[in-house]
Each structure stands twice: as structure tokens, then as C-alpha cells.
Scaffold this active site. Structure first.
Site, PDB file in Angstrom:
ATOM      1  N   ASP A 228      31.149  49.844 -14.015  1.00 41.92           N
ATOM      2  CA  ASP A 228      31.482  49.457 -12.905  1.00 41.92           C
ATOM      3  C   ASP A 228      31.744  47.920 -12.522  1.00 41.92           C
ATOM      4  O   ASP A 228      30.718  47.479 -13.313  1.00 41.92           O
ATOM      5  CB  ASP A 228      31.374  50.230 -11.312  1.00 41.92           C
ATOM      6  CG  ASP A 228      32.233  49.772  -9.990  1.00 41.92           C
ATOM      7  OD1 ASP A 228      32.955  49.176 -10.524  1.00 41.92           O
ATOM      8  OD2 ASP A 228      31.998  50.463  -9.325  1.00 41.92           O
ATOM      9  N   CYS A 268      36.986  52.670 -13.501  1.00 41.72           N
ATOM     10  CA  CYS A 268      37.300  52.801 -12.648  1.00 41.72           C
ATOM     11  C   CYS A 268      38.872  51.885 -12.478  1.00 41.72           C
ATOM     12  O   CYS A 268      39.863  51.961 -11.382  1.00 41.72           O
ATOM     13  CB  CYS A 268      36.827  53.442 -11.643  1.00 41.72           C
ATOM     14  SG  CYS A 268      36.261  52.574  -9.734  1.00 41.72           S
TER      15      CYS A 268
HETATM   16  N1   CP Z   1      39.229  52.889  -8.536  1.00 43.10           N
HETATM   17  C1   CP Z   1      40.215  52.436  -7.482  1.00 43.10           C
HETATM   18  O1   CP Z   1      39.536  53.307  -6.352  1.00 43.10           O
HETATM   19  O2   CP Z   1      41.065  51.748  -7.066  1.00 43.10           O
HETATM   20  P1   CP Z   1      41.381  50.709  -6.103  1.00 43.10           P
HETATM   21  O3   CP Z   1      39.843  49.744  -5.383  1.00 43.10           O
HETATM   22  O4   CP Z   1      42.822  49.799  -6.522  1.00 43.10           O
HETATM   23  O5   CP Z   1      41.747  52.102  -5.293  1.00 43.10           O
HETATM   24  N1  NVA Z   2      32.520  50.389  -7.033  1.00 41.83           N
HETATM   25  C1  NVA Z   2      33.361  49.344  -6.544  1.00 41.83           C
HETATM   26  C2  NVA Z   2      34.327  50.562  -6.713  1.00 41.83           C
HETATM   27  C3  NVA Z   2      36.086  50.132  -6.630  1.00 41.83           C
HETATM   28  C4  NVA Z   2      36.990  50.779  -6.984  1.00 41.83           C
HETATM   29  C5  NVA Z   2      33.661  48.625  -5.239  1.00 41.83           C
HETATM   30  O1  NVA Z   2      33.047  49.023  -4.053  1.00 41.83           O
HETATM   31  O2  NVA Z   2      34.290  47.755  -5.062  1.00 41.83           O
END
Ligand code: CP
Ligand code: NVA
Length: 310
Positions: A228, A268
Site C-alpha cells: 500500500d 488497493c
Molecule cells: N482502495 C480505495 O479505497 O480506493 P479509493 O481511495 O479510491 O476509494
Molecule cells: N492507506 C491508504 C489507503 C487508501 C485507499 C490511505 O489511507 O491513504
């Protein structure tokens, strides 16, 4: 009604019910196009309100589609467009109003406290669409993707996370690993290991979690490699310094070679510099399937919240 805020508060039986329902619904609608509703339209006539205090592409769109496929409608609001916090409208009053008009509330917020405040005052279900400490809809959906691709229960697989050991996504992954009994190896710099309180909870509940300060050791023998962004939306850190601390934790083809030959790569999104292009766009990467499955799993989460799961 039920809320969906943290995976650790949901029973294993219910998590399994959600995953099973998503599998059935997904396979039943293979011939339908995106906005056509499932034949049974289980949430016909209902309205869901989504509120975003932070950016979102996938969560916002996948919930919109999920809600339509269940025969319901959604409206998306931004907190700065509401009276909330301005002009003297309290969170409690806003929560009551949202419950009056809507049948469910999906919230992405920069404050875990706020979710709990809404929960206190709402009379309709609340779903956590990402908070600083948790991203439960993402991880349950990722479990679905893993089982769909690997064709076996996740408890029979070894999962690896390389990257920030202390953000919302890994927190939910740790909770899932305890609930659904899968091995989880975390590769992160010592300074960014998961919070002790979460690790102690995992230990107390027979979690199979190992932490390594080397990425290749964490990846060794894994079926799935996750990463991530190093800098999360709610991070209040020296970004330059944090990125530097993660220099040795990039997922590249060398790291992937330590995982199993048929290992898959998940992310993600959005992405930064934590993964090389060849891995992210390579054959082992399943990130687009992962993003699409959010729709299917969130449908079953919505049904769970409204007590509609058999
Ligand atoms: N993975 C995810 O939650 O993406 P977004 O921030 O675009 O919703
Ligand atoms: N860890 C990341 C996830 C984004 C979907 C954030 O919080 O920015």
C-alpha cells in the site's frame, strides 16, 4: 440492523456469510450489465447516503454501483456541503437527519472518533469506508479476491504484507487474519511496525502473525503479496523522511521471486513508489480484479447491515 466498522467486531460466521453471498450473487449476474439490478432487487426502494471527508475513486464508485445492483439508490454528499459543524448543527442532529432520510450511511472520514459519534446517534447502519485506523470493506473484498483466484479458503494460504505496518489497510488485514485464521507475514521497518495493542489482541486471539524487518524474509513462500502507499491520506508525518525509511521495502520483481511461483500481487490503490511498474502491471498482479470485486462484496456487506443475509 448492524454496523460495519471494524472487522474485529464482526463474527466469523457473519464474515463467512458475507463472502458466500458475494460469491453467489456475483456468479448469478454474469450476464447483466453494470447498472442492471439483481433479479431479486433485495433493497428496492431504499436510499443510501455516502459521505466523503477524504478523496475516493474506488470506494465511492463501487458503493454507487453496488447499491444500484441491489435495486436501491445512493446519494453522495461532502461534509463541507452540509450544515455539519457549521452554522451550529451538531453531529448528533445531522446523524438523526441522515437516519430520517436514509436507510444506511457510508462514511469515509479523517477521524475514528467521528464514526463512533455517528454510530451513537444513528438509527440506520453505518459502514466505515476508510478511517485513519481501519479499511474493512477493502480487506474483506480482498479476502474474496484471494479465495476466488486461489480457489481455496484463505486459512490454507500464506499472506504477506510489505510496507507501512501501521496504517488503516494493514490494521484491517491483521484483524482479518485473526478472524479467518490465515498466516500473515509483515515486512516493514522497525519504526513502522503495527501498534502493540493490535498485536497483543492478535496474540490473545491465536493470530498467526510474524513481523520481519526485511522484505524478502516476509515474502518467502507467500501465496499473496500485498502493499500500500507509504504515505496515507491521514498521515501527519515528515513525508520525505518516511519515504526514505521505506527505500528497502519496495515490492519489485526480486521480492516477488521469493514468494511462491504462482503468488499473486494485490494493491488497493492509489499507488505510489512502493511497487515497481513491472510488478504492478505484470502477470502476477490482480489489482483490477481486486478493485472490481469491491462492488460484489460491498453488496453483501449492505445486505448484512440490513439483516437481509440468509
Ligand atoms: N482502495 C480505495 O479505497 O480506493 P479509493 O481511495 O479510491 O476509494
Ligand atoms: N492507506 C491508504 C489507503 C487508501 C485507499 C490511505 O489511507 O491513504
Amino acid at each position: 440492523m448492524k454496523n460495519f466498522i471494524n472487522l474485529k467486531d464482526i463474527s466469523v460466521k457473519d464474515l463467512r456469510k458475507i463472502l458466500d453471498d458475494a460469491k453467489q450473487r456475483k456468479s448469478k449476474r454474469r450476464k447483466l450489465s453494470t447498472l442492471e439490478a439483481d433479479k431479486d432487487k433485495p433493497l428496492k426502494g431504499k436510499l443510501f447516503i455516502q459521505m466523503y471527508e477524504k478523496e475516493s475513486s474506488r470506494t465511492r464508485l463501487s458503493f454507487h454501483i453496488a447499491i444500484r445492483q441491489l435495486g436501491a439508490r445512493s446519494i453522495t454528499v461532502k461534509s463541507e456541503e452540509l450544515h455539519l459543524g457549521k452554522g451550529g448543527e451538531s453531529l448528533a442532529d445531522t446523524a438523526k437527519i441522515l437516519s430520517t432520510y436514509g436507510d444506511g450511511f457510508m462514511l469515509r472520514t479523517d477521524s475514528d472518533k467521528k464514526i463512533n459519534e455517528f454510530k451513537k446517534h444513528m438509527t440506520v447502519p453505518i459502514i466505515n469506508g476508510l478511517s485513519p485506523s481501519s479499511h474493512p470493506t477493502q480487506i474483506l473484498s480482498d479476502v474474496f479476491t484471494i479465495e476466488e483466484i486461489k480457489k481455496k479458503p484463505i486459512s490454507k494460504l500464506q499472506i504477506c504484507w510489505i510496507g507501512d505496518g501501521n496504517n488503516n489497510v494493514i490494521n484491517s488485514l491483521i484483524e482479518a487474519s485473526v478472524k479467518l485464521s490465515f498466516k500473515l507475514n509483515i515486512g516493514c521497518p522497525r519504526k513502522y511496525e503495527p501498534k502493540k495493542i493490535l498485536l497483543n489482541w492478535a496474540k490473545k486471539n491465536k493470530g498467526k502473525i510474524q513481523i520481519f524487518n526485511y522484505s524478502i524474509k516476509a515474502a518467502a513462500g507467500s501465496d499473496v503479496v500485498f502493499t500500500d502507499k507509504v504515505i496515507s491520506m491521514n498521515d501527519k508525518v515528515n513525508k520525505f523522511k518516511k519515504l526514505k525509511d521505506f527505500k528497502k521495502f519496495k515490492v519489485n520483481s526480486k521480492v516477488m521471486k521469493f514468494a511462491k511461483r504462482d503468488a499473486i500481487f494485490l494493491h488497493c490503490l492509489p499507488r505510489g513508489d512502493e511497487v515497481s511498474d513491472d510488478v504492478f502491471l505484470g502477470k502476477q498482479s490482480k489489482v483490477w480484479q481486486q478493485a472490481l470485486n469491491r462492488v460484489h462484496v460491498q453488496k453483501s456487506i449492505l445486505l448484512y447491515c440490513l439483516n437481509k443475509l440468509r
